[in-house]
Design a protein around this motif. Structure first.
Motif: not given
Length: 473
Positions: A112-138
């Motif tokens: 029902v609110f799909d259009k409203a969700l599309e209009k109010t979309r913003h960029k992803v605030l949670v980082p990708e944690f690429k450095n964290l992935q490499n740190f944990i594995i290493k």
């Protein structure tokens, strides 16, 4: 909350924590569905078909986690204290209601609110944690060493955390009842009165003898029997409702005032001595009051703590064996979350925090049932990635896909419970929510850092003992 009507009534503790717990625990389901829907829209132009696919995928993803969460709450029903059954039934029902709502109402709202969700979309605030992935594995071996080092103080702290059983200690000191009890103790030395119900046909000489022997017990400064009370106030001057309290067809009432604090070792020893003495005159006599109640709570709580912990681990273990189709993986996941629980309780010990007894019983089970989902999410994704990749590459992809979801889920649980822990003036409720909010963060850290290490370390064992994974060894 409305369906609780069939229970007749629920405790104030259950009412205070249910809403925030249900919000924190079931928020994951709606997040999963929303992400699945967004992914499906990228492949399917028809939004209704995309939603159908999202619902089907979400059901497969959350059925295991919802069952373990429900099982964790139902394990509280193994408690002798009915508060456990109260919280267990209400919360298990709450998780089920949340799951049904997410799979029925939430998809309708999204469409029902799909259009409203599309209009109010913003960029992803949670980082990708690429450095964290490499740190944990290493540095997975270093993480394992840190885990082993922390395990000892965590185990010691978990076993030594202090609890209190005096119920009014959890209430604010400015309450009228708390002030009244304090004044009684300070002005009249009434600390922990005990009530003795003894055979009304006990002859006067034996009763007088019992009174004198009770007065000789250390820590008792007052003993009132019906005969001694009526010497002060003639029976004809007392209202009928008062005389019925003093004596009825079966029992007569004796009042004993102890100078020892409630739930103290001294009072426990004194109550045993009083009980033994009174039973010598009447085997059916009853020693009651707040002091004996606290002794019962101490005994029952110890039994409940063991029952709830063992039953929750056993039930969740069996469910994961069925859901994950692996013999070794469920043990690894439970070990990781139990370590998080140990750390959580150990913090209370090392910071000198004394917990209400009910918090020490229920928190471990709730934390296990609510946060094992993080571990299930990561391990199932690892098994998917492991089918086509070597273990380190599979883990890198797993962390990239699951860390943001685990972070958001844990922060939702933290946010839902932290507010109550900060605001509540009732220590029993505040302590439970403090432990749960802290437990969500600790479980998140353990799953993100320790679990990948355990999965990599026991990779061969997991592959050999998991259905359909032997070819990945």
């Amino acid at each position: 909350m409305g369906t609780n009507i069939f229970l007749g009534q629920i405790s104030y503790i259950t009412k205070a924590i249910t809403a925030v717990l249900q919000l924190g625990v079931t928020m994951d389901f709606s997040i999963f569905l929303y992400h699945k829907y967004e992914q499906a829209k990228g492949k399917e132009k028809d939004k209704k078909k995309a939603m159908q696919e999202a619902i089907a995928d979400t059901f497969k993803s959350v059925i295991g986690s919802s069952l373990t969460t429900i099982a964790g709450f139902l394990a509280l029903c193994s408690m002798d204290l009915t508060l456990g059954t109260d919280i267990g039934i209400v919360m298990a029902k709450g998780v089920l209601c949340g799951l049904i709502s997410v799979l029925t109402l939430f998809p309708a709202l999204l469409l029902v609110f799909d259009k409203a969700l599309e209009k109010t979309r913003h960029k992803v605030l949670v980082p990708e944690f690429k450095n964290l992935q490499n740190f944990i594995i290493k540095h997975n071996k270093a993480v394992m060493v840190i885990f082993l080092v922390l395990l000892i103080p965590a185990f010691i702290g978990n076993n030594r955390v202090e609890v209190y059983y005096k119920l009014d200690k959890s209430l604010p000191e400015d309450l009228s009842s708390s002030i009244a009890n304090s004044n009684l103790a300070q002005n009249f030395n009434i600390v922990s009165p005990e009530l003795i119900l003894i055979d009304k046909d006990l002859n006067v000489s034996e009763l007088d003898e019992l009174v004198e022997k009770l007065k000789e017990i250390e820590g008792i400064d007052l003993v009132l029997a019906p005969a001694s009370l009526l010497e002060i106030i003639p029976s004809f001057m007392l209202p009928e409702d008062i005389t019925k309290m003093i004596e009825n067809d079966s029992y007569q009432l004796m009042i004993v005032n102890s100078l020892y604090e409630i739930a103290s070792p001294e009072l426990e020893a004194q109550i045993k001595e009083v009980d033994k003495l009174v039973k010598g005159y009447d085997e059916k006599a009853i020693v009651a009051g707040e002091g004996p109640l606290m002794n019962d709570l101490t005994r029952i709580a110890d039994h409940d703590f063991k029952m709830v912990n063992y039953s929750s681990i056993a039930v969740i273990l069996i469910l994961m064996l069925l859901v994950l189709k692996s013999f070794s993986l469920p043990f690894i996941l439970i070990c990781a979350i139990e370590f998080a629980i140990f750390l959580n309780m150990a913090i209370a010990y090392y910071t000198g925090t004394t917990l209400p007894f009910i918090a020490s019983i229920v928190v471990g089970t709730i934390q296990l049932g609510a946060t094992i989902d993080y571990a299930i999410l990561m391990s199932t994704k690892y098994l998917e990635e492991r089918k086509g990749n070597v273990k380190k590459e599979a883990m890198k992809n797993t962390l990239a896909a699951t860390v943001p979801s685990i972070l958001v889920s844990a922060l939702c649980f933290f946010a839902a419970t932290f507010g109550v822990s900060f605001y509540s003036k009732i220590d029993m409720i505040g302590s439970i929510c403090t432990l749960l909010s802290r437990g969500a963060i600790i479980s998140m850290v353990v799953v993100i850092f320790l679990l990948p290490t355990l999965l990599l370390l026991f990779d061969k064992l997991i592959m050999k003992t998991t259905k359909g994974m032997k070819e990945s060894v």
